[in-house]
Design an enzyme around this catalytic site. Structure first.
Site, PDB file in Angstrom:
ATOM      1  CG  ASP A  25      -2.183   0.788   1.061  1.00  0.00           C
ATOM      2  OD1 ASP A  25      -2.291   1.554   0.083  1.00  0.00           O
ATOM      3  OD2 ASP A  25      -3.082   0.673   1.925  1.00  0.00           O
TER       4      ASP A  25
ATOM      5  CD  GLU B  23      -3.190   5.024   1.797  1.00  0.00           C
ATOM      6  OE1 GLU B  23      -2.657   3.894   1.670  1.00  0.00           O
ATOM      7  OE2 GLU B  23      -4.210   5.376   1.174  1.00  0.00           O
TER       8      GLU B  23
ATOM      9  CG  HIS C 227      -2.733   3.519  -2.841  1.00  0.00           C
ATOM     10  ND1 HIS C 227      -3.447   3.945  -1.745  1.00  0.00           N
ATOM     11  CD2 HIS C 227      -2.623   4.594  -3.662  1.00  0.00           C
ATOM     12  CE1 HIS C 227      -3.745   5.234  -1.891  1.00  0.00           C
ATOM     13  NE2 HIS C 227      -3.258   5.644  -3.049  1.00  0.00           N
TER      14      HIS C 227
ATOM     15  CG  HIS D 143      -3.346   2.703   5.935  1.00  0.00           C
ATOM     16  ND1 HIS D 143      -4.615   2.445   6.395  1.00  0.00           N
ATOM     17  CD2 HIS D 143      -3.311   2.276   4.646  1.00  0.00           C
ATOM     18  CE1 HIS D 143      -5.317   1.909   5.419  1.00  0.00           C
ATOM     19  NE2 HIS D 143      -4.557   1.780   4.341  1.00  0.00           N
TER      20      HIS D 143
ATOM     21  CG  HIS E 256      -7.904   4.643   4.764  1.00  0.00           C
ATOM     22  ND1 HIS E 256      -6.580   4.998   4.636  1.00  0.00           N
ATOM     23  CD2 HIS E 256      -8.133   3.742   3.786  1.00  0.00           C
ATOM     24  CE1 HIS E 256      -6.044   4.354   3.610  1.00  0.00           C
ATOM     25  NE2 HIS E 256      -6.968   3.569   3.074  1.00  0.00           N
TER      26      HIS E 256
ATOM     27  CD  GLU F 144      -6.888  -0.616   4.066  1.00  0.00           C
ATOM     28  OE1 GLU F 144      -5.788  -0.749   3.502  1.00  0.00           O
ATOM     29  OE2 GLU F 144      -7.606   0.385   3.905  1.00  0.00           O
TER      30      GLU F 144
END
Ligand SMILES: [Zn+2]
Length: 270
Positions: free
Chosen positions: A8, A10, A61, A105, A116, A135
């Site tokens: 990802d 972030e 992402h 993240h 998030h 996640e």
């Protein structure tokens, strides 16, 4: 030994700003995707140093076309693009010895950088069998469904803590320390990548002590949306039910089906 890497953006060191770093039209996006490719390469190198014979990297992402294939370690292969049936975990399977998360993240609501859960605009909280998950947990359980342990999670200090709470054996590489949701104390790329390389080697050297994580069946996902309209739209999903004005639940007899239900409900919520 086949290693799966989900990457990802972030949680990459230096990435802190929503939009400017994370969207394809963002001012600093080209830098962010280059840093992302650098951290993916560090994990790939660590995996081969530790004896991997095959490494597959899944771009995880947004539109999932961020990693620069022309700069990727040529010993690995890349899954790019979307949609994909297993989303951030496309490529995981029973033939993988371990999974590694790079650039991850913290869950929505936690004080991590760009925190998030799947959709920052739509989702407030997700629980699986009443365990609150981000996640990291959602994807670790999908690895667990295939019998694969997550051995390393890379990102900020907050996602590192989140991973350790859920997966006691897991190693973490905290490449940045969150100050606020859009600021952090960051390791420069050279040091962030060295840390990821070392932690990947250590994590795979102690693979014997790693355990897959899989919530018991039946599996129930509960999603609290940010408003009632989103929940009403998600509840169009067959066999789902509204638990309260903003919360929808969906149960299945195995984790894969429950995961597919989760993805479908979030896609329906708009
Ligand atoms: Zn992302």
């Amino acid at each position: 030994m086949k290693i799966f890497i989900s990457c990802d953006i972030e949680g990459i060191s230096g990435v802190v700003t929503s939009g400017a770093h994370t969207s394809s039209d963002g001012m600093d996006y080209e830098r962010a995707r280059s840093l992302m490719t650098g951290e993916a390469n560090a994990a790939i190198e660590g995996a081969f140093n530790a004896g991997a014979t095959e490494v597959v990297v899944n771009d995880s992402h947004g539109p999932m076309t961020n990693l620069l294939i022309e700069k990727l370690n040529p010993a690995a292969t890349l899954i790019t693009g979307s949609p994909k049936p297993l989303s951030m975990m496309q490529g995981i399977g029973e033939d993988c010895a371990a999974a590694i998360f790079v650039g991850y993240h913290a869950r929505m609501g936690a004080p991590g950088v760009l925190s998030h859960t799947i959709s920052g605009a739509r989702v407030a909280n997700v629980w699986v069998n009443d365990i609150i998950v981000g996640e990291t947990g959602i994807n670790a359980a999908l690895a667990g469904y295939f019998g694969v342990p997550v051995v390393l999670v890379c990102g900020d200090d907050i996602v590192s803590r989140e991973a350790k709470e859920l997966l006691p054996h897991v190693r973490t590489a905290a490449v940045k320390t969150a100050i606020t949701r859009q600021s952090a104390l960051c390791l420069p790329p050279e040091r962030a990548q060295a840390l990821i390389r070392q932690e990947t080697e250590q994590a795979l050297a102690s693979l014997d002590s790693a355990r897959p994580w899989l919530p018991g069946s039946p599996v129930t996902f509960k999603i609290e949306f940010k408003d009632s309209g989103l929940a009403e739209n998600a509840a169009r999903m067959p066999y789902s039910k509204l638990v309260d004005a903003k919360t929808v639940a969906f149960s299945a007899d195995n984790y894969l089906t429950a995961f597919q239900g989760l993805q479908a409900m979030i896609a329906l919520a708009c």
